[in-house]
Design a protein around this motif. Structure first.
Motif, PDB file in Angstrom:
ATOM      1  N   MET A   1       2.867  72.454 -29.648  1.00  0.00           N
ATOM      2  CA  MET A   1       3.579  71.769 -28.556  1.00  0.00           C
ATOM      3  C   MET A   1       3.240  72.420 -27.223  1.00  0.00           C
ATOM      4  O   MET A   1       3.345  73.639 -27.081  1.00  0.00           O
ATOM      5  N   HIS A 122       4.308  60.108 -25.440  1.00  0.00           N
ATOM      6  CA  HIS A 122       4.040  60.917 -26.637  1.00  0.00           C
ATOM      7  C   HIS A 122       2.869  60.367 -27.459  1.00  0.00           C
ATOM      8  O   HIS A 122       2.659  60.818 -28.601  1.00  0.00           O
ATOM      9  N   ASP A 136       2.889  64.609 -24.879  1.00  0.00           N
ATOM     10  CA  ASP A 136       3.041  65.532 -26.005  1.00  0.00           C
ATOM     11  C   ASP A 136       3.140  64.746 -27.313  1.00  0.00           C
ATOM     12  O   ASP A 136       4.217  64.317 -27.720  1.00  0.00           O
ATOM     13  N   THR A 138       3.095  65.763 -30.226  1.00  0.00           N
ATOM     14  CA  THR A 138       3.849  66.420 -31.291  1.00  0.00           C
ATOM     15  C   THR A 138       5.298  65.951 -31.315  1.00  0.00           C
ATOM     16  O   THR A 138       6.015  66.204 -32.280  1.00  0.00           O
ATOM     17  N   CYS A 140       8.319  63.198 -31.601  1.00  0.00           N
ATOM     18  CA  CYS A 140       8.483  61.968 -32.377  1.00  0.00           C
ATOM     19  C   CYS A 140       8.628  60.748 -31.484  1.00  0.00           C
ATOM     20  O   CYS A 140       8.409  59.618 -31.932  1.00  0.00           O
ATOM     21  N   ASN A 182       6.755  61.416 -36.441  1.00  0.00           N
ATOM     22  CA  ASN A 182       6.354  62.798 -36.229  1.00  0.00           C
ATOM     23  C   ASN A 182       7.549  63.676 -35.850  1.00  0.00           C
ATOM     24  O   ASN A 182       7.487  64.438 -34.909  1.00  0.00           O
ATOM     25  N   SER A 184      10.494  66.664 -36.339  1.00  0.00           N
ATOM     26  CA  SER A 184      10.432  68.066 -36.759  1.00  0.00           C
ATOM     27  C   SER A 184      11.851  68.614 -36.860  1.00  0.00           C
ATOM     28  O   SER A 184      12.837  67.925 -36.571  1.00  0.00           O
TER      29      SER A 184
END
Length: 203
Positions: A1, A122, A136, A138, A140, A182, A184
């Motif tokens: 990230m 994203h 970004d 990474t 979601c 995606n 986390s």
């Protein structure tokens, strides 16, 4: 990230210096696009900024319940008003898309605007059509990214129920209620923070 704090100074500078901020998301907006847009709108209004919102075409009915959705201007319905908002803006923030053609009819007016432009997104491999790209993949969702950025800019998590509702909608949209995407462990920490603000997740 990517280390998002590196964008903090630049975002604060843009937000502070802007007199008229315009937020715009992609054509056929989904819950993440509208959620990210509304969340950023609620934050900007809380710090006393003048902000307006545009979507290229109509919102789906199931998104219209969110606080502030009634303030979003639909380009294909109110072209003259939307063109005027674009002309008046000195900062345009584009949310949840990485190619300018996703602006639909509004594209040529936004791209030709002399306003400073920021993309917050994203998706992978963003095109170069703004002064600042905060991307970004990474994350979601763009809503998750907005949460992180606003927390950095604000110096702490921003607590506001309409803001939290909008971000929650964005996150569950792009993860299919956490069945794909995606996400986390950090996504769940953010969701826990949003739920603790008292939002009604069933709604």
């Amino acid at each position: 990230m990517p280390e998002l704090f590196k964008y903090t100074k630049e975002l604060i500078k843009h937000f502070t210096s802007a007199g008229n901020i315009l937020l715009i998301c992609h054509i056929n907006p989904d819950g993440d696009a509208i959620g990210a847009q509304l969340a950023l709108y609620h934050y900007l209004k809380s710090i006393g900024k003048k902000a307006e919102m545009i979507v290229p075409n109509n919102l789906q009915e199931f998104l219209k319940w969110m606080d502030g959705a009634e303030l979003i201007n639909v380009f294909i319905r109110y072209r003259d008003k939307c063109k005027e908002l674009i002309d008046k803006a000195d900062l345009i923030v584009m949310l949840d898309f990485n190619q300018s053609n996703r602006l639909g009819e509004a594209e040529k007016y936004v791209i030709s605007s002399s306003a400073k432009k920021i993309v917050i997104d994203h998706h992978l491999n963003p095109d170069q059509f703004s002064d600042l790209i905060i991307s970004d993949p990474t994350m979601c969702s763009t809503s998750e990214l907005i949460y992180q950025l606003v927390t950095e800019v604000n110096g702490k998590p921003f607590i506001n129920k309409p803001y939290s509702e909008a971000l929650y909608v964005g996150i569950i949209t792009d993860t299919g209620n956490f069945e794909h995407g995606n996400y986390s462990g950090n996504t769940f920490r953010i969701v826990a923070d949003l739920l603790e603000t008292g939002i009604d997740k069933g709604k």
